[in-house]
Design an enzyme around this catalytic site. Structure first.
Site, PDB file in Angstrom:
ATOM      1  N   GLU A 161      -0.080  -4.903   6.109  1.00  0.00           N
ATOM      2  CA  GLU A 161       1.214  -4.955   5.435  1.00  0.00           C
ATOM      3  C   GLU A 161       2.169  -5.915   6.140  1.00  0.00           C
ATOM      4  O   GLU A 161       2.877  -6.702   5.497  1.00  0.00           O
ATOM      5  CB  GLU A 161       1.827  -3.550   5.385  1.00  0.00           C
ATOM      6  CG  GLU A 161       1.125  -2.616   4.412  1.00  0.00           C
ATOM      7  CD  GLU A 161       1.595  -1.185   4.528  1.00  0.00           C
ATOM      8  OE1 GLU A 161       1.507  -0.461   3.522  1.00  0.00           O
ATOM      9  OE2 GLU A 161       2.049  -0.778   5.610  1.00  0.00           O
ATOM     10  N   LYS A 163      12.988   8.391   0.056  1.00  0.00           N
ATOM     11  CA  LYS A 163      12.631   7.584   1.229  1.00  0.00           C
ATOM     12  C   LYS A 163      13.847   6.979   1.919  1.00  0.00           C
ATOM     13  O   LYS A 163      13.713   6.396   3.002  1.00  0.00           O
ATOM     14  CB  LYS A 163      11.656   6.470   0.818  1.00  0.00           C
ATOM     15  CG  LYS A 163      10.379   6.977   0.146  1.00  0.00           C
ATOM     16  CD  LYS A 163       9.615   7.939   1.026  1.00  0.00           C
ATOM     17  CE  LYS A 163       8.418   8.555   0.319  1.00  0.00           C
ATOM     18  NZ  LYS A 163       7.408   7.595  -0.074  1.00  0.00           N
ATOM     19  N   SER A 188       0.840  -1.193   0.000  1.00  0.00           N
ATOM     20  CA  SER A 188       0.000   0.000   0.000  1.00  0.00           C
ATOM     21  C   SER A 188       0.877   1.246   0.000  1.00  0.00           C
ATOM     22  O   SER A 188       2.065   1.186   0.300  1.00  0.00           O
ATOM     23  CB  SER A 188      -0.922   0.001   1.219  1.00  0.00           C
ATOM     24  OG  SER A 188      -1.778  -1.120   1.198  1.00  0.00           O
ATOM     25  N   GLY A 189       0.290   2.374  -0.319  1.00  0.00           N
ATOM     26  CA  GLY A 189       1.031   3.621  -0.414  1.00  0.00           C
ATOM     27  C   GLY A 189       1.256   3.994  -1.864  1.00  0.00           C
ATOM     28  O   GLY A 189       1.082   3.175  -2.779  1.00  0.00           O
ATOM     29  N   THR A 190       1.659   5.224  -2.099  1.00  0.00           N
ATOM     30  CA  THR A 190       1.723   5.749  -3.469  1.00  0.00           C
ATOM     31  C   THR A 190       2.685   4.979  -4.365  1.00  0.00           C
ATOM     32  O   THR A 190       2.403   4.756  -5.542  1.00  0.00           O
ATOM     33  CB  THR A 190       2.104   7.234  -3.454  1.00  0.00           C
ATOM     34  OG1 THR A 190       3.347   7.411  -2.735  1.00  0.00           O
ATOM     35  CG2 THR A 190       1.023   8.067  -2.778  1.00  0.00           C
ATOM     36  N   GLY A 193       2.063   5.180   7.082  1.00  0.00           N
ATOM     37  CA  GLY A 193       1.563   6.507   6.759  1.00  0.00           C
ATOM     38  C   GLY A 193       0.179   6.472   6.138  1.00  0.00           C
ATOM     39  O   GLY A 193      -0.599   7.413   6.261  1.00  0.00           O
ATOM     40  N   GLY A 194      -0.130   5.343   5.479  1.00  0.00           N
ATOM     41  CA  GLY A 194      -1.453   5.161   4.889  1.00  0.00           C
ATOM     42  C   GLY A 194      -2.396   4.364   5.773  1.00  0.00           C
ATOM     43  O   GLY A 194      -3.475   3.976   5.324  1.00  0.00           O
ATOM     44  N   ASP A 224       6.404  -3.921  -1.435  1.00  0.00           N
ATOM     45  CA  ASP A 224       5.719  -2.877  -0.676  1.00  0.00           C
ATOM     46  C   ASP A 224       6.634  -1.672  -0.515  1.00  0.00           C
ATOM     47  O   ASP A 224       7.869  -1.794  -0.572  1.00  0.00           O
ATOM     48  CB  ASP A 224       5.310  -3.418   0.698  1.00  0.00           C
ATOM     49  CG  ASP A 224       4.160  -2.638   1.327  1.00  0.00           C
ATOM     50  OD1 ASP A 224       3.785  -1.575   0.778  1.00  0.00           O
ATOM     51  OD2 ASP A 224       3.654  -3.072   2.376  1.00  0.00           O
ATOM     52  N   GLY A 225       6.034  -0.531  -0.298  1.00  0.00           N
ATOM     53  CA  GLY A 225       6.787   0.702  -0.133  1.00  0.00           C
ATOM     54  C   GLY A 225       7.191   0.938   1.304  1.00  0.00           C
ATOM     55  O   GLY A 225       7.050   0.075   2.174  1.00  0.00           O
TER      56      GLY A 225
END
Length: 239
Positions: A110, A128, A33-35, A103-104, A88-89
């Protein structure tokens, strides 16, 4: 459609590198998840339409919706014993693979998906990468019942790590708190730096009311970094 920024393009570069380096027909993969993860899933959808055969398990309802939109086949995590890998980010990550995530507000799912995988690949743009982690507020997922008491216990734990009256905030505030996909709250810990992440991470979950914490340590196997100049690199944490 808004014009893509260099950071947006770096995320896409990282996503394409992940697919080239790791994905093979028949894999079952965790979709983060995340941008950056969302950018990866959209690129993955292109590859699926071109014939790549993979199946995904998602870490949030947003990722699920994007995957369905772009045609990535999905599995229920309860029907999977072990995934081949998770991509994943991270909100922050150092070169040893220590991450802050959440953050999301998806950190619980996750972490479950990451632990279900043989390998975990972190996919990030160059912004990051930090040392030490901690400038990004550390999310702690808690149950709504007694969240103020849980926050007090978090402050007490952090004091033992020399954080003097750290700022802890219920995300969204008490009048309109952010609610996770598992119907929990998020407490954000503003710590500035976390040099002892390996020691601190397992202690959060010993506090009653804490469901999971956003320190991901000893989980990441490799980091794929997308750079603003269009290049990418892979950092191997462990074989």
């Amino acid at each position: 459609m808004s014009k893509q920024t260099p950071q947006d393009e770096a995320k896409i570069v990282a996503g394409r590198r992940v697919i080239e380096a790791y994905l093979k027909d028949g894999m079952q993969i965790g979709l983060g998840s995340g941008t950056t993860s969302y950018a990866f899933v959209r690129v993955l959808g292109e590859k699926v339409r071109e014939g790549l055969r993979v199946e995904g398990v998602t870490t949030s309802t947003i990722t699920r919706d994007i995957a369905r939109e772009v045609g990535v086949p999905l599995l229920d995590i309860n029907d999977v014993t072990q995934l081949d890998l998770t991509i994943d980010g991270a909100d922050e990550i150092d070169r040893a693979g220590r991450m802050i995530k959440g953050g999301g507000a998806c950190l619980l799912w996750e972490k479950i998906v990451a632990y279900t995988s043989k390998r975990m690949i972190a996919i990030v743009d160059e912004t990051k990468m930090v040392d030490p982690i901690g400038a990004f507020p550390l999310p702690i997922e808690v149950i709504p019942y007694g969240w103020r008491n849980t926050m007090h216990q978090l402050a007490t734990l952090l004091a033992t790590f020399d954080y003097d009256a750290p700022r802890l905030e219920l995300r969204g505030g008490s009048s309109d708190p952010v609610v996770t996909d598992s119907a929990h709250y998020i407490i954000d810990c503003h710590l500035d730096a976390i040099p002892r992440a390996d020691e601190l991470a397992p202690l959060f979950n010993q506090i009653p009311g804490v469901v999971e914490n956003g320190l991901f340590v000893d989980i990441c196997d490799e980091i794929v970094i997308g750079h603003f100049d269009g290049s990418s690199e892979i950092i191997r944490i462990r074989d």
